[in-house]
Enzyme design. Sequence first.
Site, PDB file in Angstrom:
ATOM      1  N   PRO A 128       0.813  -1.223   0.000  1.00 13.64           N
ATOM      2  CA  PRO A 128       0.000   0.000   0.000  1.00 13.64           C
ATOM      3  C   PRO A 128       0.845   1.272   0.000  1.00 13.64           C
ATOM      4  O   PRO A 128       0.449   2.284  -0.572  1.00 13.64           O
ATOM      5  CB  PRO A 128      -0.822  -0.124   1.290  1.00 13.64           C
ATOM      6  CG  PRO A 128      -0.928  -1.596   1.529  1.00 13.64           C
ATOM      7  CD  PRO A 128       0.360  -2.182   1.023  1.00 13.64           C
ATOM      8  N   ILE A 157      -2.470  -7.325  -6.064  1.00 16.21           N
ATOM      9  CA  ILE A 157      -1.851  -8.599  -6.438  1.00 16.21           C
ATOM     10  C   ILE A 157      -2.774  -9.370  -7.392  1.00 16.21           C
ATOM     11  O   ILE A 157      -3.866  -9.800  -7.004  1.00 16.21           O
ATOM     12  CB  ILE A 157      -1.533  -9.449  -5.185  1.00 16.21           C
ATOM     13  CG1 ILE A 157      -0.714  -8.629  -4.178  1.00 16.21           C
ATOM     14  CG2 ILE A 157      -0.807 -10.738  -5.582  1.00 16.21           C
ATOM     15  CD1 ILE A 157       0.574  -8.031  -4.720  1.00 16.21           C
ATOM     16  N   THR A 158      -2.296  -9.541  -8.620  1.00 19.94           N
ATOM     17  CA  THR A 158      -3.085 -10.222  -9.656  1.00 19.94           C
ATOM     18  C   THR A 158      -3.328 -11.683  -9.290  1.00 19.94           C
ATOM     19  O   THR A 158      -2.390 -12.384  -8.891  1.00 19.94           O
ATOM     20  CB  THR A 158      -2.357 -10.132 -11.010  1.00 19.94           C
ATOM     21  OG1 THR A 158      -2.192  -8.759 -11.341  1.00 19.94           O
ATOM     22  CG2 THR A 158      -3.155 -10.825 -12.118  1.00 19.94           C
ATOM     23  N   GLY A 340     -19.787   9.333 -30.943  1.00 20.79           N
ATOM     24  CA  GLY A 340     -20.650   9.045 -29.793  1.00 20.79           C
ATOM     25  C   GLY A 340     -20.775   7.559 -29.518  1.00 20.79           C
ATOM     26  O   GLY A 340     -20.819   7.130 -28.357  1.00 20.79           O
ATOM     27  N   GLU A 363       3.563  -3.379 -13.747  1.00 19.90           N
ATOM     28  CA  GLU A 363       4.893  -3.930 -14.058  1.00 19.90           C
ATOM     29  C   GLU A 363       5.905  -2.814 -14.350  1.00 19.90           C
ATOM     30  O   GLU A 363       6.658  -2.862 -15.310  1.00 19.90           O
ATOM     31  CB  GLU A 363       4.813  -4.940 -15.196  1.00 19.90           C
ATOM     32  CG  GLU A 363       4.009  -6.146 -14.757  1.00 19.90           C
ATOM     33  CD  GLU A 363       4.551  -7.466 -15.302  1.00 19.90           C
ATOM     34  OE1 GLU A 363       3.735  -8.371 -15.434  1.00 19.90           O
ATOM     35  OE2 GLU A 363       5.754  -7.595 -15.554  1.00 19.90           O
TER      36      GLU A 363
END
Lengths: 382, 257
Positions: A128, A157-158, A340, A363
Site C-alpha cells: 500500500p 496482487i493479480t 458518440g 509492471e
Amino acid sequence: MPDFSLTPEQESLRDLARKFARTEMAPHAQECDRTPRFPEEIYRKAYDLGLMNLNVPTEFGGSGLSLLDQCLIVEELAYGCAGMTTSIIANCLALEPIILGGSSEQKQRFLTPFCQEYHLASFALTEPTGGSDAGAIRTRARKDGDGYVLDGEKCFITNAPHASLYAVFATTDPAAKHRGISAFVVPRSAPGVTPGKDEEKMGHRASSTSTVRFDGVRVPAADRLGAEGEGFSVAMRTLDQTRTPIGALATGIAQAALDHAARYALKRQSFGKPIAEHQAIQIKLANMAQSVHAARLLTWHAAWTIDRGAKGSLESSIAKCFASDASFQVADEAIQTFGGYGYMKEYPVEKLLRDAKLTQIYEGANEIQRTVIARELLRGYA
Amino acid sequence: MEIVVCIKPVPEAETRLRPTADGTRADPDGVKFVLAGYDESSVEQALLLKEAVPASKVHAVAVGPAPRSEEVLRAAIALGCDSATWVDATADTADDGLSAARALAPALAGLPHDLVLAGKQAGDRESGVFAAALGELLGVPDFGFVTDLRWEPAAARFTFRRATEGGVERWESPVPCVIALQQAWNDPRTAKLPMILKSRKAPIAKVAAAPAAGPSIPVKFELPPPRSGAKMIEYKTPEEAAQTLVRLLKEEAKVFP
C-alpha cells in the site's frame, strides 16, 4: 541485416493463440468486463492448450519458450481480452523469481506441479505504501529458528484470491532498504495467509486483483529464493524478463483498436461517403497504424535482445513504455473515430481504453521506465 | 488398427483470393494454406478411432507442393497423428481429385492401412472425387457422405451411416476400405502448444510423385461478382417493417409463396 520473418513454428504458436483469443476469449470479453467475472473456465482451457506458464523451462515440464515466442502469444491473447491475458500470464510473473533465483531442488518442487495441473500463482511485491519504490517495502521477515515469520500486507496482487502459491518479497532489515529484501515462496495454505476481496477496477475486469495479508506466517528457510538480501535483485531481474510481454500485451490492445476503427470507418457514412474517405479520419488511422507497428517492432527487438542473452533493461523499458503509451493513444483515437458510439459500452472500443490505461501503470509505471531509459542513456554520455 | 488420413492444404477461410496473371486459376502467392473444414473432421475421426481401439496408429498423408503440404502434415501431427508422408508434387499435376488419388495410391500401397479416411471433398475445389477414385485405384470398397463411423471389434467390421435424400442408410464394411466423411458431425480438437513444438521436429517421409499432367485443365478463375446494393426498408413501427419484409420476401424474392 535483421530478419523480421517468423519461423513456421512461431507462426503456428501465434495461430494457436489467435484462434484461442478469438474463439474462446473475445466472445466472453464484454460480459466478463461488465459483470465483472473471473472466467476460470477460460483460464483452465488456456492451461490445457499450453498457453500458461510459457516461461517454465522444459526440464521442469514447461515449454521453455523464448521471450519473442511469448510476446507473439501474449499479443494475440490481448487482442481477444487484455484482462483475461493479465490473469493468464500472471503465472509467468509469479514463477519467474523461482526460475531466476531458485535452486534446482526448489525449481523441481515448485515449478513441476504447475506443468502437471492447473494452478495459479501470484507475484507479491507491491505494498500500500510502496509500488515503484520497491526498496521501501515494509512486509517483515523475522528470523525464527530454522525459518522466518512474515508479517505485512501486499496490494494490487493479480489473481491473489485464486492463487495457490505466492512469490513474496519481505525485508529482514528495513534499515538496509533494498539490500534487506529477501524473496520467499509461500503457499496459500500456510496459516496466516489471507487474500482480500476483489478490487473494483477501471479495466482488466476479467482479471482478479486483491490485497494479501501475512499474519505471523511461518516460512522455512528452504523456501527462501537465493541468499538473504538477494530478493530485490531477484525482483528486478524478474521484471527485466516480464516487462517486454507487457509491451506485447499493449500492442494487442492497440491492434484491436485499430482494426475496430478501420472497419467502422469503412462502413460509417457521413457527408455522403464512408468516413474512411475523409482525410481527417485517414490521418487518424495512419497515425494509429504507425504506433501499432512501432510498438510491435520495439517489443520484438527487446525480446530478441534478451533472447540473445543480454540484460535488455533499456530495450525492454523502451518497448513497454512506448507500446503502453501507444496503446492508450490508439484506443483513444479509436473512440474518437467511432464518435458518440465509441463512448457507449455497447461498442467495444471504450473497454480498450480502460484496459490500455493499466499497461502504463503496472509492471513498472512508465515514469519508472523513463527513469531507467534516461539512466541507461546518460551512462553512454558520462 | 492402422488408419491413414488424407489431407489437403487449402486457403485459409478468410483469404481474399486473386486470379493469377494469366487468369486461369487462383494465385497461391501470399495465400496461407491450412488444414481446414472437412479435413479437420476426418483427422478428428481418425484420432477418435485411435483412442477407441487399442494399439492403433494414425498416419497422415498429403500430396502437393512444398511448403504448404508439409505445414498441414505438421498440423496433423500436432493434433495427434503418429506419422506423416508427403507426396511431393507440383500444384499442376495434383490439384484435381483424380490426379491426387493417382499420386497417392502408390504411396498408400506401401503403408499398412485398415482404413483410409478423407473429407467428403477438398475445401478449395470441392469436387468430391478423390476418395471414390482412391478406392477404385486401391481396389477396396469406398463410401461417401459417412457419419457415425464405428469399429465393431467382434465382427472386425466398420459400421456407419449415410444420410441420403430420402432417409438414413446403415452400412457395414470389411477392412480395408476408403471412407469419405460428411463434415462436422464431430468437434475437431485444437492442437496443444507442446504438441505444436513437438510436431516441428517430427520426421516427415517424402515420396516423389510420378510426373503426370492433370486430366482437367483450368481455363479461367473469376471472383464472384460484387454484391448488389441491399434494399433498405422504410418504416415507422417494427410491425410495419416486418409486414413490408414479409411482402418483399413473398413478392420480390419469392422465397415462399
